[in-house]
Design a protein around this motif. Structure first.
Motif, short mmCIF file in Angstrom:
data_model
loop_
_atom_site.label_atom_id
_atom_site.label_comp_id
_atom_site.label_asym_id
_atom_site.label_seq_id
_atom_site.Cartn_x
_atom_site.Cartn_y
_atom_site.Cartn_z
N ARG A 1 -3.81 -3.75 -5.38
CA ARG A 1 -4.73 -3.63 -4.25
C ARG A 1 -5.96 -2.83 -4.67
O ARG A 1 -5.99 -2.21 -5.74
N ALA A 2 -6.97 -2.85 -3.83
CA ALA A 2 -8.25 -2.22 -4.17
C ALA A 2 -8.10 -0.72 -4.41
O ALA A 2 -8.78 -0.15 -5.26
N GLY A 3 -7.21 -0.08 -3.68
CA GLY A 3 -7.01 1.36 -3.84
C GLY A 3 -6.14 1.73 -5.02
O GLY A 3 -5.95 2.91 -5.31
N GLY A 4 -5.56 0.73 -5.69
CA GLY A 4 -4.73 1.00 -6.85
C GLY A 4 -3.24 0.87 -6.60
O GLY A 4 -2.46 0.86 -7.54
N SER A 5 -2.84 0.77 -5.33
CA SER A 5 -1.42 0.58 -5.06
C SER A 5 -1.03 -0.87 -5.34
O SER A 5 -1.88 -1.74 -5.45
N VAL B 177 6.29 2.22 -9.73
CA VAL B 177 4.91 1.87 -10.04
C VAL B 177 4.64 1.89 -11.54
O VAL B 177 3.98 0.99 -12.07
N ALA B 178 5.16 2.87 -12.25
CA ALA B 178 4.89 2.98 -13.69
C ALA B 178 5.42 1.79 -14.45
O ALA B 178 4.75 1.26 -15.35
N GLN C 238 11.05 -9.25 10.53
CA GLN C 238 10.68 -8.00 9.87
C GLN C 238 10.54 -8.15 8.36
O GLN C 238 9.95 -7.29 7.71
N LEU C 239 11.06 -9.24 7.80
CA LEU C 239 10.93 -9.48 6.36
C LEU C 239 9.65 -10.24 6.02
O LEU C 239 9.39 -10.49 4.85
N ARG C 240 8.86 -10.61 7.02
CA ARG C 240 7.60 -11.30 6.75
C ARG C 240 6.59 -10.36 6.11
O ARG C 240 6.67 -9.14 6.27
N GLY C 241 5.62 -10.94 5.43
CA GLY C 241 4.51 -10.15 4.92
C GLY C 241 4.84 -9.41 3.64
O GLY C 241 5.90 -9.58 3.04
N MET C 242 3.90 -8.58 3.23
CA MET C 242 4.01 -7.86 1.98
C MET C 242 4.30 -6.39 2.27
O MET C 242 4.09 -5.90 3.37
N THR C 243 4.78 -5.70 1.25
CA THR C 243 5.02 -4.26 1.34
C THR C 243 4.57 -3.62 0.03
O THR C 243 4.28 -4.32 -0.94
N VAL C 244 4.52 -2.31 0.01
CA VAL C 244 4.02 -1.58 -1.16
C VAL C 244 5.20 -1.24 -2.08
O VAL C 244 6.29 -0.91 -1.61
N VAL C 245 4.96 -1.33 -3.37
CA VAL C 245 5.98 -0.96 -4.36
C VAL C 245 6.23 0.54 -4.28
O VAL C 245 5.30 1.34 -4.13
N LYS D 59 1.23 -4.24 -4.30
CA LYS D 59 1.97 -4.86 -3.20
C LYS D 59 2.91 -5.93 -3.74
O LYS D 59 2.69 -6.51 -4.80
N ARG D 60 3.98 -6.16 -3.00
CA ARG D 60 5.00 -7.13 -3.38
C ARG D 60 5.50 -7.81 -2.13
O ARG D 60 5.34 -7.31 -1.02
N SER D 61 6.15 -8.97 -2.32
CA SER D 61 6.73 -9.67 -1.18
C SER D 61 8.13 -9.14 -0.92
O SER D 61 8.75 -8.52 -1.78
N GLN D 62 8.64 -9.41 0.27
CA GLN D 62 9.95 -8.93 0.66
C GLN D 62 11.04 -9.82 0.06
O GLN D 62 10.85 -11.02 -0.10
#
Length: 65
Positions: free
Chosen positions: A17-21, A55-56, A43-50, A23-26
Motif C-alpha cells: 500500500r502507499a503507506g508501506g503496509s 511483514v519482514a 466478514q471474510l470479504r475484502g482485504m486485510t493488513v498483514v 495487504k492480503r486477501s482473507q
C-alpha cells in the motif's frame, strides 16, 4: 552480485500500500462454503493488513515492491 528474484507466488498474493503496509486477501473463502454462515462469509470479504510479525518475511519475498 546477481539480481534478486521476486517470489511470484507472493507477488500474486500481496500488494504494498502507499503507506508501506502490506495487504492480503482473507483465507477460508474458496470452497466448502455451505457449512459456513452468511455472517462469516460476509466478514471474510475484502482485504486485510498483514500482521506485523509477518511483514519482514513478506518483504524478503518481494525485493522490488
Amino acid at each position: 552480485m546477481p539480481k534478486m528474484k521476486t517470489k511470484k507466488s507472493a507477488a500474486k498474493r500481496f500488494r504494498i500500500r502507499a503507506g508501506g503496509s502490506i495487504k492480503r486477501s482473507q483465507a477460508f473463502k474458496r470452497h466448502i462454503l455451505t457449512k459456513k454462515t452468511t455472517k462469516n462469509k460476509r466478514q471474510l470479504r475484502g482485504m486485510t493488513v498483514v500482521h506485523a510479525s509477518d511483514v519482514a518475511s513478506v518483504r524478503a519475498m518481494l525485493p522490488y515492491a
